[in-house]
Design an enzyme around this catalytic site. Sequence first.
Site, PDB file in Angstrom:
ATOM      1  N   GLU A 176     -52.887 -43.488  13.491  1.00 26.50           N
ATOM      2  CA  GLU A 176     -53.939 -43.220  14.214  1.00 26.50           C
ATOM      3  C   GLU A 176     -53.924 -42.565  15.560  1.00 26.50           C
ATOM      4  OE1 GLU A 176     -57.102 -46.626  16.423  1.00 26.50           O
ATOM      5  OE2 GLU A 176     -55.411 -47.307  15.389  1.00 26.50           O
ATOM      6  N   LYS A 218     -55.839 -42.868  10.013  1.00 25.08           N
ATOM      7  CA  LYS A 218     -56.835 -43.570  10.726  1.00 25.08           C
ATOM      8  C   LYS A 218     -57.511 -42.719  11.913  1.00 25.08           C
ATOM      9  CE  LYS A 218     -58.331 -48.039  12.784  1.00 25.08           C
ATOM     10  NZ  LYS A 218     -57.962 -49.165  13.140  1.00 25.08           N
ATOM     11  N   GLY A 261     -64.469 -46.777  16.793  1.00 27.61           N
ATOM     12  CA  GLY A 261     -64.513 -45.951  18.249  1.00 27.61           C
ATOM     13  C   GLY A 261     -65.472 -46.393  19.021  1.00 27.61           C
ATOM     14  N   ARG A 294     -64.568 -53.721  16.270  1.00 21.81           N
ATOM     15  CA  ARG A 294     -65.768 -54.119  16.741  1.00 21.81           C
ATOM     16  C   ARG A 294     -67.021 -54.163  15.771  1.00 21.81           C
ATOM     17  NH1 ARG A 294     -65.712 -51.669  22.465  1.00 21.81           N
ATOM     18  NH2 ARG A 294     -64.435 -50.104  21.393  1.00 21.81           N
TER      19      ARG A 294
END
Length: 340
Positions: A176, A218, A261, A294
């Site tokens: 990532e 990722k 993000g 999120r």
Amino acid sequence: MSEELTQIAANMVAPGKGLLAADESTGTLEKRFKKLGIECTEASRLAYREMLFTAPDLEKYISGVILFDETIRQRASDGTPIPELLARKGIIPGIKVDKGLVDLPFFPGERFTQGLDGLSARLDEYREMGARFTKWRAVIAIGEGIPTSQCLRANADALARYAGLCQVHGLVPIVEPEVLMDGSHDIKTCRWATEAALHEVFDALTRYRISFKEMILKPNMVVSGTDCSNQAPPDEVAEMTLACLRRTVPVAVPGIAFLSGGQSDVTATANLNAINVKAKTLKTPWTLTFSFSRALQAAPMSIWRGQAENKAAAQQALVRRARCNGAAALGQYDPGMEEA
């Protein structure tokens, strides 16, 4: 082991499925709980995550869950270890293994991820607990004079060393390199930084002899900075993101699971859908899916608020978001699904 890791990686990016990132540190989860008036204790963190993991039909849209160190060691209310609870639903347990960010000396505004010391022993322990994949996050900021080539190289080298250790110890690494949205930069600047980061990462992965078919990438989507006055629409995000990936990512990588993000949940879904719609016309070689935190959890957390009577409604909100993102991973998302 190679065939097993190849199959796990393929299962992680199965068509129409993505990853739930539930690996927030205690501090991060405490901040989110505090905003909603939820007391943050080990018991409340377990109750929240058990609520997520036991949502009915979650396995239809979620292939794997990234856990935090505390969570992988916990047991559900019926005594079942959390990794086993997930595995019984057909969801692959994973684990975040980095130790967080520190400032990169002599490079103001840039950071480096720590955690390589003692990683081999931790990987063996996590695999014994039931983990089958791992995650390590590097962070790249955009600003005046940054990212620097030194920051990109330092983080790429750490990602490659981490990935090699994981593959040797029988775990699929999620690599990532996140280029942050923070700032007023436009989408072209984000593309430049993302392309530079991915070039460095795959150069390092090649030098460290990482097997591409046994890993998942990722990355961030290529988007406008949070404070940019001209926010790029989904079609432009798709065009820029795919152009960047086609210049940097080897065909052998089985799948790309985008992070959200800081995008809102609906925006992240719309952008993922646009990427997959365009990818079909370009016949890109990778599965393009999601690994959201999120963007999957915001709605269920705000509904749950630590109250047992809100559990069912919170689970429904999670599955709705997962279903929308599963459709977006196939290029079949419709905004009308939000109200379904």
